[in-house]
Each structure stands twice: as C-alpha cells, then as structure tokens.
Write a protein that holds these residues in place. Sequence first.
Motif, PDB file in Angstrom:
ATOM      1  N   GLY A  16       0.785  -1.235   0.000  1.00 42.48           N
ATOM      2  CA  GLY A  16       0.000   0.000   0.000  1.00 42.48           C
ATOM      3  C   GLY A  16       0.812   1.276   0.000  1.00 42.48           C
ATOM      4  O   GLY A  16       0.474   2.242  -0.672  1.00 42.48           O
ATOM      5  N   HIS A 176      -2.367  -2.519  -1.276  1.00 47.54           N
ATOM      6  CA  HIS A 176      -3.148  -1.824  -0.255  1.00 47.54           C
ATOM      7  C   HIS A 176      -2.442  -2.044   1.074  1.00 47.54           C
ATOM      8  O   HIS A 176      -1.454  -2.785   1.145  1.00 47.54           O
ATOM      9  CB  HIS A 176      -4.579  -2.378  -0.224  1.00 47.54           C
ATOM     10  N   TYR A 177      -2.950  -1.415   2.150  1.00 48.55           N
ATOM     11  CA  TYR A 177      -2.306  -1.608   3.443  1.00 48.55           C
ATOM     12  C   TYR A 177      -3.159  -2.439   4.396  1.00 48.55           C
ATOM     13  O   TYR A 177      -2.797  -2.630   5.558  1.00 48.55           O
ATOM     14  CB  TYR A 177      -1.936  -0.267   4.073  1.00 48.55           C
ATOM     15  N   ASP A 180      -8.728  -5.274   2.092  1.00 47.26           N
ATOM     16  CA  ASP A 180     -10.000  -4.788   1.584  1.00 47.26           C
ATOM     17  C   ASP A 180     -10.474  -5.686   0.443  1.00 47.26           C
ATOM     18  O   ASP A 180      -9.700  -6.497  -0.093  1.00 47.26           O
ATOM     19  CB  ASP A 180      -9.857  -3.347   1.099  1.00 47.26           C
ATOM     20  N   PRO A 183      -8.674  -5.094  -3.456  1.00 44.85           N
ATOM     21  CA  PRO A 183      -7.299  -5.575  -3.618  1.00 44.85           C
ATOM     22  C   PRO A 183      -7.185  -7.092  -3.574  1.00 44.85           C
ATOM     23  O   PRO A 183      -6.393  -7.678  -4.319  1.00 44.85           O
ATOM     24  CB  PRO A 183      -6.560  -4.930  -2.437  1.00 44.85           C
ATOM     25  N   SER A 268      -5.431   1.580  -7.134  1.00 44.03           N
ATOM     26  CA  SER A 268      -4.859   1.311  -5.823  1.00 44.03           C
ATOM     27  C   SER A 268      -4.428   2.597  -5.116  1.00 44.03           C
ATOM     28  O   SER A 268      -4.607   2.735  -3.904  1.00 44.03           O
ATOM     29  CB  SER A 268      -3.663   0.361  -5.951  1.00 44.03           C
ATOM     30  N   ASP A 271      -7.622   4.508  -3.941  1.00 46.85           N
ATOM     31  CA  ASP A 271      -8.275   3.790  -2.857  1.00 46.85           C
ATOM     32  C   ASP A 271      -7.464   3.857  -1.566  1.00 46.85           C
ATOM     33  O   ASP A 271      -8.032   3.934  -0.471  1.00 46.85           O
ATOM     34  CB  ASP A 271      -8.518   2.333  -3.254  1.00 46.85           C
ATOM     35  N   THR A 272      -6.133   3.822  -1.679  1.00 50.53           N
ATOM     36  CA  THR A 272      -5.296   3.937  -0.481  1.00 50.53           C
ATOM     37  C   THR A 272      -5.504   5.292   0.183  1.00 50.53           C
ATOM     38  O   THR A 272      -5.647   5.376   1.411  1.00 50.53           O
ATOM     39  CB  THR A 272      -3.808   3.761  -0.845  1.00 50.53           C
ATOM     40  N   SER A 275      -8.977   5.351   1.713  1.00 49.26           N
ATOM     41  CA  SER A 275      -9.020   4.428   2.851  1.00 49.26           C
ATOM     42  C   SER A 275      -8.360   5.032   4.083  1.00 49.26           C
ATOM     43  O   SER A 275      -8.818   4.808   5.209  1.00 49.26           O
ATOM     44  CB  SER A 275      -8.336   3.111   2.492  1.00 49.26           C
TER      45      SER A 275
END
Length: 313
Positions: A16, A176-177, A180, A183, A268, A271-272, A275
């Motif tokens: 992420g 991602h981290y 979710d 991903p 990505s 979304d990161t 998020s």
Amino acid sequence: MERGNGTVVTEFVFLGFSSLAGLQRLLFVAFLPLYLFTLGTNAIIVSTIVLDRALHAPMYFFLAVLSCSETCYTFVIVPKMLVDLLAQKKTISFLGCAIQMFTFLFLGCSHSFLLAAMGYDRYVAICNPLRYTELMGHGVCVGLVAAACACGFTIAQIITSMVFHLPFRASNQLRHYFCDIAPVLTVASHHSRLSQLVIFMIGVFVLVVPLLLILISYIRIISAILKIPSSTGRYKAFSTCASHLIVVTVHYGCASFIYLRPKSSYSSSQDTLISVSYTILTPLFNPMIYSLRNQEFKSALRRVMGHTSYPIN
C-alpha cells in the motif's frame, strides 16, 4: 489458495505505501498520534456517557455505541498498518487476512445500519417528542443496535466466504495496506462475473438501504421543522441533526467511492488515499463532531471531570 507452481498461499504481502518508501517513518510519526488521540477521544466520550446520568438518553446511547464501533474499527486496521510502516516485510497470513476482512466488514456494515438507527432516533425526537420516551425505550435502542450488528455480521460472513473461497495462484501481493475487498479480488486467479456481481449488489444493499431510510427520516424531519413557528425553535431542532448529517455525508461519500464502482475502475493509489481518510481521519472526527457541537455533552464532561478531580466523600 495455490500459486502457479502448486505451492499453497500462506500469506499476503502489503504494498500500500510502497511508492512512499522514503516517507514511511514520517507517516508512522504522523499516524501514531492521530490513532492515540482517536482512542483517547472515544474513551472520554464513552466514559462521560456512562458516568453522567444526564446523558442516559437514546441519542447518547447510540453515540456511545458509535464511539465503541469506531475504536474497534481502527483497532482492526491501524495497529497492523503502523507496524508495517516500520517493518521491512509487510505480510499477513491467509487466515489473518480473512479475519481482518470479516471484522472490518462487520463493523463497517453495522456502522451503516447504526447511522440509520440514529436517523430514526432524530425523527422520533423531532416529529413525536411527546412519545419519544415511549417509542425509544431502552429495549428498542438495544434492539436497533442488535439488528444493525446482525446485518453486519451476516453480510460480512457472506462476502468474506465468497472472496476467500476463490483460488489464489497468480500473486499474493496486495496493493493496499489492509485486506480490503477490491485488492484481494485483484490477486485472485479466477472469479466469475456472478460472484463479482453478487458482492457488488451486497455493497449496494449495505449502502443504499440505510441511506434511503435516513433520507426518509430527514424528509419528515425537515417537514416538521418547517412547521415550527419561531426561527429559534427551527434552529434548535435542526442543530440536533446537523452532526448526524455531517457524519452520514462523510461515511457514505467515502464508502460509495470505494465500493460502488466496477472493478475495471479500481485504482490502488486513489483507494489507499480514501481508505486512510475513513480508517484514521473519520474515526477521529466523527465523535468530535457529535460531542464538541453538543452543549449538553460538554456540560456533562465538565461535571465528570470535576467529580474525578475532587471526589465527593
């Protein structure tokens, strides 16, 4: 659960923040105080509501549940993210990833239905003030929270089961981290259009149905407020709903951007960024929005702090 050479996928690797490798320690320094402040703020809110009898009302009961939900939500994601910001190898086990996805979906979906319950509470308070105590008794409030949790649990169970029954052979690297939905689906070797459609429709249900209930509540609330003869009365009535409206806007805005999009438009990096807002910033601001705008809560907090500092013998 197998990769191309036939070996079993036992873990996923988070990528992420890989594009910000040189800034990860700085991100840790920035995120850690925010996380600790979030925990402290929510603990103060819940403690104040529990300790001060003047706040033993339905609105504050829901606020206490919301604060507990926000705390648990961040606890599922943020500590692991903070550790990974300092770690060379950012991994999570296959089972751990499934548990993380289930837990945050459970809390997130429950949050959506809880906001709908809070909208109903505001509707009853403004449109049926004389029957408020009767219609929003303790049993009703507990029942609404239990129903929200039951919906969240069921939806999380369905989605998590569908996602983690897919084959994983191509890659175990998640851009991602945390685990979710999008991903994890991206690294799945194969998933049918039907399963993707089912997950998307469940997401629509979780977001649209509570939002429709909230809209219905506020249509009736606005209609009732417009009938109040004095401008002071109208302002006071609307001010009790303003905090809820702000939280609803932020929650559904972020969630809709993430989950109500086709997989083809998945990004990505976008979304990161979004998020981070709803896993760190939103849990920080939501309880503060409710409490700092509420004079009754601030008065109760001063009373609780006074009793704590100078205990009565």
